[in-house]
Design a protein around this motif. Sequence first.
Motif, PDB file in Angstrom:
ATOM      1  N   PRO A 120       0.829  -1.208   0.000  1.00  0.00           N
ATOM      2  CA  PRO A 120       0.000   0.000   0.000  1.00  0.00           C
ATOM      3  C   PRO A 120       0.862   1.256   0.000  1.00  0.00           C
ATOM      4  O   PRO A 120       2.030   1.221   0.371  1.00  0.00           O
ATOM      5  N   VAL A 121       0.244   2.343  -0.384  1.00  0.00           N
ATOM      6  CA  VAL A 121       0.897   3.652  -0.364  1.00  0.00           C
ATOM      7  C   VAL A 121       0.243   4.497   0.725  1.00  0.00           C
ATOM      8  O   VAL A 121      -0.843   4.164   1.215  1.00  0.00           O
ATOM      9  N   VAL A 122       0.896   5.575   1.083  1.00  0.00           N
ATOM     10  CA  VAL A 122       0.260   6.596   1.909  1.00  0.00           C
ATOM     11  C   VAL A 122       0.097   7.804   0.991  1.00  0.00           C
ATOM     12  O   VAL A 122       1.026   8.197   0.286  1.00  0.00           O
ATOM     13  N   VAL A 123      -1.111   8.342   0.937  1.00  0.00           N
ATOM     14  CA  VAL A 123      -1.421   9.435   0.018  1.00  0.00           C
ATOM     15  C   VAL A 123      -1.182  10.756   0.741  1.00  0.00           C
ATOM     16  O   VAL A 123      -1.670  10.975   1.854  1.00  0.00           O
ATOM     17  N   ASP A 124      -0.418  11.644   0.086  1.00  0.00           N
ATOM     18  CA  ASP A 124      -0.101  12.929   0.704  1.00  0.00           C
ATOM     19  C   ASP A 124      -1.134  13.999   0.352  1.00  0.00           C
ATOM     20  O   ASP A 124      -2.126  13.723  -0.335  1.00  0.00           O
ATOM     21  N   LYS A 148      -0.562  12.356  -4.042  1.00  0.00           N
ATOM     22  CA  LYS A 148       0.522  11.526  -4.563  1.00  0.00           C
ATOM     23  C   LYS A 148       0.730  10.358  -3.605  1.00  0.00           C
ATOM     24  O   LYS A 148       0.841  10.555  -2.391  1.00  0.00           O
ATOM     25  N   GLY A 149       0.773   9.142  -4.149  1.00  0.00           N
ATOM     26  CA  GLY A 149       1.033   7.964  -3.337  1.00  0.00           C
ATOM     27  C   GLY A 149       2.518   7.819  -3.057  1.00  0.00           C
ATOM     28  O   GLY A 149       3.329   7.961  -3.961  1.00  0.00           O
ATOM     29  N   GLN A 150       2.861   7.575  -1.796  1.00  0.00           N
ATOM     30  CA  GLN A 150       4.260   7.437  -1.411  1.00  0.00           C
ATOM     31  C   GLN A 150       4.470   6.142  -0.643  1.00  0.00           C
ATOM     32  O   GLN A 150       3.568   5.678   0.054  1.00  0.00           O
ATOM     33  N   ILE A 151       5.667   5.593  -0.755  1.00  0.00           N
ATOM     34  CA  ILE A 151       6.094   4.454   0.054  1.00  0.00           C
ATOM     35  C   ILE A 151       7.325   4.905   0.827  1.00  0.00           C
ATOM     36  O   ILE A 151       8.262   5.456   0.237  1.00  0.00           O
ATOM     37  N   ARG A 152       7.289   4.702   2.145  1.00  0.00           N
ATOM     38  CA  ARG A 152       8.395   5.060   3.040  1.00  0.00           C
ATOM     39  C   ARG A 152       8.860   6.511   2.877  1.00  0.00           C
ATOM     40  O   ARG A 152      10.058   6.779   2.682  1.00  0.00           O
ATOM     41  N   ASP A 205      -8.120  12.084  -1.079  1.00  0.00           N
ATOM     42  CA  ASP A 205      -8.514  11.360  -2.286  1.00  0.00           C
ATOM     43  C   ASP A 205      -8.223  12.176  -3.511  1.00  0.00           C
ATOM     44  O   ASP A 205      -8.303  13.404  -3.496  1.00  0.00           O
ATOM     45  N   THR A 206      -7.932  11.477  -4.577  1.00  0.00           N
ATOM     46  CA  THR A 206      -7.757  12.131  -5.861  1.00  0.00           C
ATOM     47  C   THR A 206      -9.141  12.474  -6.405  1.00  0.00           C
ATOM     48  O   THR A 206     -10.029  11.634  -6.438  1.00  0.00           O
ATOM     49  N   PRO A 207      -9.341  13.733  -6.840  1.00  0.00           N
ATOM     50  CA  PRO A 207     -10.643  14.088  -7.416  1.00  0.00           C
ATOM     51  C   PRO A 207     -10.917  13.275  -8.684  1.00  0.00           C
ATOM     52  O   PRO A 207      -9.990  12.851  -9.357  1.00  0.00           O
ATOM     53  N   THR A 208     -12.171  13.093  -8.971  1.00  0.00           N
ATOM     54  CA  THR A 208     -12.570  12.367 -10.174  1.00  0.00           C
ATOM     55  C   THR A 208     -12.129  13.159 -11.404  1.00  0.00           C
ATOM     56  O   THR A 208     -12.333  14.376 -11.464  1.00  0.00           O
ATOM     57  N   PRO A 209     -11.490  12.482 -12.390  1.00  0.00           N
ATOM     58  CA  PRO A 209     -11.025  13.203 -13.593  1.00  0.00           C
ATOM     59  C   PRO A 209     -12.157  13.776 -14.403  1.00  0.00           C
ATOM     60  O   PRO A 209     -13.260  13.394 -14.392  1.00  0.00           O
TER      61      PRO A 209
END
Length: 140
Positions: A26-30, A34-38, A136-140
């Motif tokens: 999984p990622v953590v969303v900032d 943007k999804g980030q790992i570590r 959340d990322t807004p709907t495109p």
Amino acid sequence: MLSAAAALTTAALPASATQPTPTPDPVVVDCFSKGQIRPDEYLLACGDGNNRLVKLHWNTWGPKTATATGTDMVNDCRPYCAAGRFHPYPVTVTLSDPQPWPHHPGTQRFTTIRLLYTHTPPTPTPKDVTYKLVYDTPTP
């Protein structure tokens, strides 16, 4: 003859039977979706930037949880936030409750963050606090 039988057996097995498809962590969303790992840093207060996790050292990052130690830099906002000072608070961070990330097929994102202050927490925050991560990322 045995070689031919072995070759036929191997050829008859689908690739998925011999190699399971790995599930990405999984990622953590900032704050910027943007999804980030570590990540080394993580902004908790997206609106004003007055609370940020820094110097994160990840002990684990797996399919169900991720844990790190680091520092929570919190603005005291005295007498008001623009004139306030940032203070460091040692903290253990746990990310959990991965859920599907909308509009990102096949990607899970952590939806809960727990902060456990290893010394005194910032006033009026409790020593052990859990927040929902709802970026959340807004709907495109």
